[in-house]
Design a protein around this motif. Sequence first.
Motif: not given
Lengths: 258, 263
Positions: B147-172
């Motif tokens: 909750k203390q994150y800036s929107s940029g920080m949120y995005m960094r973490l979300a993007f990192a998680v979504a791409t590291e889990v190596n899904p077949d399809i990524l929806v952005i």
Amino acid sequence: MIELVRDAYQYRELVWALAMKELKIRYKRSALGFLWALLNPLLLMIVYTVVFSTIMTMKIPHYAIFLLSMLIPWTFFAQSMAYAAESIVGNSDLIKKVRVPRSVFPLAAVMANIINFLLSMIPLAAIVLILGHPLFATWLFLPVPLLALTIFTVGATFFFATANVFYRDVAHIVQVIVQVWFYITPILYSIDFFPVQFRWLFKLNPLIYVMNDFRMSIYYGQLPQAQSVIASFVCGFLALFLGLTLFRKYESQFVYYV
Amino acid sequence: MSAVVKVENVTQRFRLVQERPDTVRELFAKFFRNSTGYHDFEAVRNVSFEVHEGEMLGIVGSNGSGKSTLLKVIAGVYKPTSGTVAVRGSLAPLIELGAGFHGELTGRENILMNGLLMGFSKRQMMDREESIIEFADLGDFIDAPVKQYSSGMYMRLAFAVATEVNPDILVIDEILAVGDMAFQQKCFERLERFRNSGKTILFVTHTLEQIRRNCDRAIYLDKGVLVADSTPEQVIDMYTETTISEHPELKLSSLAGLSAPAR
């Protein structure tokens, strides 16, 4: 019902993580943290015991244990109900943005309270020993009524979680229902105080069987009667069937209403 | 090439409620006045398209054209009112900033929570925790409540998680915009590698240049209807022209000139 068990198993790690999240947030920023899970029932026990054993002057030996043997499972039920009503509405962020079986949220609410229940068995055991009440071997039977109560609670949770999505009044109504239910269940008193011809009335309460099983095992040190155990499971599965039917019927609509 | 996402005749209808009875009192009130108090609104209307393996599909359209709704239907958040969506393989959605994150939990705890919510196991998430943290590059903030994150920080973490889990399809869905220049570049490099390894990406943005540069194909939604499904160039031109003709007062033609590639 099979679907529920399958979802619960497949998403067990998520249910656990959500339950831990609930507990973590509940005790967050408190100096004693998780210790409150132990202290809270202990303090509550002391208050109830002092109040009811002095004011009501009932001739029940070791009234504290008599009371707690039902109060602790009751607290599990009542707290789950309080969480349940909010379990879907309160997780609207997740429900609107992530695809995940909706059932994990009510299940996590119950799971968090199971953990709390198990933790409060520790202070209960301590009180039993302090007061010199025997620590009966029938404690080993407790997982059975706990299972029956959990099944009932999950059913009630699904029911009220669903209802609260469509009418937010439900959260308030549930509190009243639980309060009234508390007094008509012989938790503070014994059914023996009532004339024999009225006792059948208590048997209409679907929670009485499972509550009695707890008291038999903890306070009286006797194995509950088979009929009582069977009745507790019948009530549990009826509640589960009812709650789950309602939940399944409306769960795909949740996303539009939360 | 086979279709990994197949959207067929999907319609998503919402009940736009003016005065939905939230309480019993209102329910009674409504009952006696005998009013309906809502009208139906189709956010997505009879849309069909396919996305093939290894493809990066751009989606354009003005605000309220149904892009996000369509992505949510594909991600399984909404069950379409009619039509079908078939998705083959695992899918990681990056739909809204902070979706699947809990404000009170720390970044590190949210990595696990987010992964579990997407249907990955605890073990899978634990194995990837370090590389997620490294990519997100949040420093000490990783152990602070999000909750203390800036929107940029949120995005960094979300993007990192979504791409590291190596899904077949990524929806952005238009979330990269909040990242800084360097991180956006890092994201696109990762998306490029992603696509080269045969993964599929669905990408919504208003930065048309990003679609032009990165996507293989694009679709254009207008008021919930799919009006174009073609090369990024053609779709962007069409979208730009429609926008200019709808808003002649805005002098958008000069803007469009700016975003066009200098070729």
